[in-house]
Write an enzyme that holds these catalytic residues in place. Structure first.
Site, PDB file in Angstrom:
ATOM      1  N   LYS A  20      10.271  -5.096  10.306  1.00  0.00           N
ATOM      2  CA  LYS A  20      11.365  -4.598   9.455  1.00  0.00           C
ATOM      3  C   LYS A  20      12.735  -4.661  10.162  1.00  0.00           C
ATOM      4  O   LYS A  20      12.811  -4.812  11.388  1.00  0.00           O
ATOM      5  CB  LYS A  20      11.032  -3.165   9.022  1.00  0.00           C
ATOM      6  N   TYR A  60       8.102  -4.261  -3.289  1.00  0.00           N
ATOM      7  CA  TYR A  60       7.749  -2.842  -3.265  1.00  0.00           C
ATOM      8  C   TYR A  60       7.662  -2.242  -4.673  1.00  0.00           C
ATOM      9  O   TYR A  60       7.865  -1.034  -4.843  1.00  0.00           O
ATOM     10  CB  TYR A  60       8.766  -2.056  -2.429  1.00  0.00           C
ATOM     11  N   ASN A 123      10.672   2.411   9.949  1.00  0.00           N
ATOM     12  CA  ASN A 123       9.448   2.534  10.755  1.00  0.00           C
ATOM     13  C   ASN A 123       8.895   1.199  11.253  1.00  0.00           C
ATOM     14  O   ASN A 123       7.699   1.063  11.490  1.00  0.00           O
ATOM     15  CB  ASN A 123       8.405   3.358  10.004  1.00  0.00           C
ATOM     16  N   HIS A 126       5.622  -3.260   8.347  1.00  0.00           N
ATOM     17  CA  HIS A 126       4.834  -3.116   7.123  1.00  0.00           C
ATOM     18  C   HIS A 126       3.511  -3.825   7.339  1.00  0.00           C
ATOM     19  O   HIS A 126       3.471  -4.869   7.991  1.00  0.00           O
ATOM     20  CB  HIS A 126       5.541  -3.766   5.924  1.00  0.00           C
ATOM     21  N   GLU A 137       0.449 -10.097  -1.189  1.00  0.00           N
ATOM     22  CA  GLU A 137       1.612 -10.106  -0.296  1.00  0.00           C
ATOM     23  C   GLU A 137       1.714 -11.411   0.507  1.00  0.00           C
ATOM     24  O   GLU A 137       2.818 -11.892   0.757  1.00  0.00           O
ATOM     25  CB  GLU A 137       1.546  -8.888   0.630  1.00  0.00           C
TER      26      GLU A 137
HETATM   27  N1  UDP Z   1       8.993   5.416   2.971  1.00  0.00           N
HETATM   28  C1  UDP Z   1      10.131   6.204   3.035  1.00  0.00           C
HETATM   29  N2  UDP Z   1      10.017   7.549   2.808  1.00  0.00           N
HETATM   30  C2  UDP Z   1       8.810   8.126   2.530  1.00  0.00           C
HETATM   31  C3  UDP Z   1       7.669   7.317   2.458  1.00  0.00           C
HETATM   32  C4  UDP Z   1       7.789   5.971   2.697  1.00  0.00           C
HETATM   33  O1  UDP Z   1      11.225   5.709   3.280  1.00  0.00           O
HETATM   34  O2  UDP Z   1       8.765   9.347   2.326  1.00  0.00           O
HETATM   35  C5  UDP Z   1       9.111   3.962   3.224  1.00  0.00           C
HETATM   36  C6  UDP Z   1       8.612   3.591   4.615  1.00  0.00           C
HETATM   37  O3  UDP Z   1       9.429   2.536   5.132  1.00  0.00           O
HETATM   38  C7  UDP Z   1       7.200   3.091   4.322  1.00  0.00           C
HETATM   39  C8  UDP Z   1       7.394   2.407   2.972  1.00  0.00           C
HETATM   40  O4  UDP Z   1       8.315   3.233   2.287  1.00  0.00           O
HETATM   41  O5  UDP Z   1       6.718   2.230   5.341  1.00  0.00           O
HETATM   42  C9  UDP Z   1       6.156   2.251   2.136  1.00  0.00           C
HETATM   43  O6  UDP Z   1       5.509   3.485   2.025  1.00  0.00           O
HETATM   44  P1  UDP Z   1       3.928   3.627   2.165  1.00  0.00           P
HETATM   45  O7  UDP Z   1       3.570   5.008   1.771  1.00  0.00           O
HETATM   46  O8  UDP Z   1       3.269   2.487   1.438  1.00  0.00           O
HETATM   47  O9  UDP Z   1       3.697   3.510   3.748  1.00  0.00           O
HETATM   48  P2  UDP Z   1       3.098   2.351   4.684  1.00  0.00           P
HETATM   49  O10 UDP Z   1       1.992   1.663   3.921  1.00  0.00           O
HETATM   50  O11 UDP Z   1       4.246   1.417   5.010  1.00  0.00           O
HETATM   51  O12 UDP Z   1       2.618   3.070   5.914  1.00  0.00           O
END
Ligand code: UDP
Length: 149
Positions: A20, A60, A123, A126, A137
């Site tokens: 990212k 997304y 974070n 992905h 994807e």
């Molecule tokens: N995200 C965020 N705030 C939140 C939860 C998720 O900004 O409270 C963002 C974060 O970058 C995350 C992405 O949305 O990686 C997708 O969320 P998901 O729950 O699918 O998490 P992941 O699969 O990436 O761990």
């Protein structure tokens, strides 16, 4: 029995990974790729791209109704990203383990997010969370011609 044996045979899988903007910006691509390779994941395709807001929103789409959707898609277009296909035994789950929890505060020691992530939003990586997501994807970013069989 054959049934029992099956549990011990993991399939060779492919999963879609994205390094990212917070990580590409800080020049962490190599360090993150080293984590994947050390875990036995092979980078079988990789490219650095600039997403458009429309593409980020489409990728997304499942989060469209979530309060963080706008922030997430704006973040994903703020810098180029590195999209990649990782291959290995049980690659989908293995990659999720190497990544660590979504919120770096909850991520295990040694994971990418524990080491590099700045916040729950920024974070660093992905990773596809199911075989269905991985198929969708991977084809979102890569054509068949870009994937060595
Ligand atoms: N995200 C965020 N705030 C939140 C939860 C998720 O900004 O409270 C963002 C974060 O970058 C995350 C992405 O949305 O990686 C997708 O969320 P998901 O729950 O699918 O998490 P992941 O699969 O990436 O761990």
């Amino acid at each position: 029995s054959g049934e029992t044996q099956k549990e011990f045979i993991m399939a060779l899988e492919r999963t879609l990974s994205i390094i990212k903007p917070d990580a590409t910006k800080r020049n962490l691509t190599g360090k993150i790729n080293a984590k994947f390779e050390d875990a036995g994941l092979r980078i079988v395709a990789q490219k650095r791209i600039q997403l458009t807001l429309a593409q980020a929103g489409q990728f997304y789409a499942e989060h469209k109704e979530r309060p963080f959707f706008g922030e997430l898609t704006e973040f994903m277009v703020s810098e180029p990203v590195v999209v990649q296909v990782l291959e290995g035994e049980g690659a989908i789950l293995k990659n999720r383990e190497v990544m660590g929890a979504t919120n770096p505060a909850n991520a295990d020691e040694g994971t990418i997010r524990k080491e590099f992530a700045l916040s729950v939003g920024e974070n660093s990586v992905h990773g596809s969370d199911s075989p269905e997501a991985a198929a969708r994807e991977i084809s979102f970013f890569f054509s068949g011609l870009e994937l060595v069989g």
